[in-house]
Write a protein that holds these residues in place. Structure first.
Motif, mmCIF file in Angstrom:
data_model
loop_
_atom_site.group_PDB
_atom_site.id
_atom_site.type_symbol
_atom_site.label_atom_id
_atom_site.label_comp_id
_atom_site.label_asym_id
_atom_site.label_seq_id
_atom_site.Cartn_x
_atom_site.Cartn_y
_atom_site.Cartn_z
ATOM 1 N N ARG A 50 40.467 -4.780 69.609
ATOM 2 C CA ARG A 50 41.305 -5.293 68.516
ATOM 3 C C ARG A 50 41.653 -6.759 68.750
ATOM 4 N NH1 ARG A 50 47.436 -3.017 67.425
ATOM 5 N NH2 ARG A 50 48.316 -4.988 66.721
ATOM 6 N N TYR A 51 41.955 -7.126 69.985
ATOM 7 C CA TYR A 51 42.308 -8.506 70.290
ATOM 8 C C TYR A 51 41.117 -9.435 70.178
ATOM 9 C CZ TYR A 51 47.193 -9.227 71.447
ATOM 10 O OH TYR A 51 48.544 -9.422 71.356
ATOM 11 N N TRP A 52 39.922 -8.944 70.426
ATOM 12 C CA TRP A 52 38.746 -9.793 70.231
ATOM 13 C C TRP A 52 38.644 -10.207 68.771
ATOM 14 C CZ3 TRP A 52 34.396 -6.961 73.482
ATOM 15 C CH2 TRP A 52 34.685 -7.125 74.844
ATOM 16 N N PHE A 54 41.152 -10.304 66.707
ATOM 17 C CA PHE A 54 42.321 -11.161 66.479
ATOM 18 C C PHE A 54 42.025 -12.594 66.926
ATOM 19 C CE2 PHE A 54 46.927 -12.077 67.919
ATOM 20 C CZ PHE A 54 47.224 -12.690 66.714
ATOM 21 N N VAL A 89 50.648 -8.349 74.364
ATOM 22 C CA VAL A 89 49.493 -7.459 74.455
ATOM 23 C C VAL A 89 49.845 -6.211 75.262
ATOM 24 C CG1 VAL A 89 48.406 -8.388 76.548
ATOM 25 C CG2 VAL A 89 46.985 -7.439 74.722
ATOM 26 N N ALA A 194 47.265 -15.298 70.620
ATOM 27 C CA ALA A 194 45.964 -14.628 70.544
ATOM 28 C C ALA A 194 45.121 -14.871 71.785
ATOM 29 C CB ALA A 194 45.218 -15.101 69.299
ATOM 30 N N GLY A 197 46.793 -13.546 75.212
ATOM 31 C CA GLY A 197 46.784 -12.092 75.185
ATOM 32 C C GLY A 197 45.378 -11.535 75.241
ATOM 33 N N GLY A 198 44.450 -12.161 74.509
ATOM 34 C CA GLY A 198 43.070 -11.692 74.500
ATOM 35 C C GLY A 198 42.404 -11.809 75.854
ATOM 36 N N CYS A 224 40.410 -3.310 62.988
ATOM 37 C CA CYS A 224 40.350 -4.775 63.100
ATOM 38 C C CYS A 224 40.594 -5.449 61.746
ATOM 39 C CB CYS A 224 38.997 -5.192 63.670
ATOM 40 S SG CYS A 224 38.746 -4.710 65.394
#
Length: 296
Positions: A50-52, A54, A89, A194, A197-198, A224
């Protein structure tokens, strides 16, 4: 955290309210997808993917801003910005775990205490003065938490504390966001949220890599897309209306998440959870109102 400029023209508060309510609906649907995937895969892995998405969204967004990526990365408080991203995160991972263990209804009912925790921690973290009225509201709100958790009925399950821990972390993230806002523009904070956290979640989540089943890639794509759409609408909402006018409507996510939990996941809306959630939300709204009144 509101990654945008304060609106300079006339306030389109009605539009802002509609946008923030739509944002909360999308985030509630996103939580449903997180619950589905978190039951089959490690939550830390799901959050990493999900963070990718983001990060891609944020990089595309800031690259179109004046100064581009170089300006967005230029922070006067980089260590605090990194801390914010890591805290957020970690909070997301805990929330996904809570969705799986407790369901959407109970998780969001407890997480609604976040504004109360912001008020309680604003003194030690930011040096703000909290009056007796807000302390009273904070106390009433925590009574609501106890109603939800029912400690008198036996030993509180450890998993019941997960959403409270997440709320505490999100409150700290919010306070640190206000702290860095004294020196960094909102878009800089959005960028660091982003990226830091990513990177943090990738360093620990990559070890849990597993290939998703074909149908689960569809759930992941939906997750996503919800995350991207929700953040975009949130930005638009705070572009057209003041945060103080929109903040009470953030509680609509609790309503949507509860409906999704009951209808699609067969969760029960226990009477103590409903009563406790009402107490927490009313105390939170009063706290927000007092904070706004004092600021004004």
């Amino acid at each position: 955290m509101h990654p945008q400029k304060r609106p300079a023209g006339p306030q389109r508060t009605g539009l802002g309210i509609l946008l923030i309510c739509a944002t909360c609906l999308i985030f509630a649907v996103q939580d449903g997808f997180s619950r589905i995937l978190g039951a089959e895969y490690p939550p830390i892995f799901i959050v990493m993917l999900r963070y990718w998405a983001f990060m891609i969204f944020v990089l595309a967004l800031v690259s179109r801003q004046p100064g581009g990526l170089r300006r967005a990365a230029r922070s006067r408080r980089p260590l605090t910005q990194i801390a914010r991203g890591v805290i957020l995160v970690a909070e997301v991972v805990i929330m996904v775990e809570a969705f799986v263990r407790l369901g959407l209804v109970e998780t969001h009912a407890v997480f609604a205490a976040c504004p109360l925790l912001v008020a309680a921690l604003s003194g030690p973290v930011l040096g703000e003065q909290v009056g007796w009225r807000r302390w009273t509201a904070i106390g009433v709100g925590f009574v609501g938490i106890l109603v939800i958790l029912q400690p008198g009925g036996g030993v509180i399950r450890l998993e019941s504390l997960l959403p409270f821990a997440a709320a505490l972390m999100f409150a700290l993230y919010g306070l640190l966001t206000r702290h860095v806002a004294r020196d960094d523009p909102a878009m800089v904070s959005f960028f660091w949220t982003a990226i830091s956290g990513g990177i943090a979640i990738t360093l620990v989540g990559i070890w849990d890599w597993t290939w998703l089943a074909p149908v689960d890639w569809l759930w992941m794509a939906a997750l996503c897309m919800c995350a991207t759409a929700g953040h975009y609408l949130m930005i638009r909402a705070y572009e057209v209306a003041e945060a103080s006018a929109l903040q009470p409507f953030v509680y609509t996510q609790l309503v949507w998440a509860s409906i999704i939990g009951v209808v699609f996941f067969g969760e029960n809306m226990r009477s103590n959870v409903a009563a406790g959630a009402v107490i927490v939300v009313m105390a939170g709204i009063f706290t927000l109102w007092r904070t706004q009144k004092k600021a004004g």
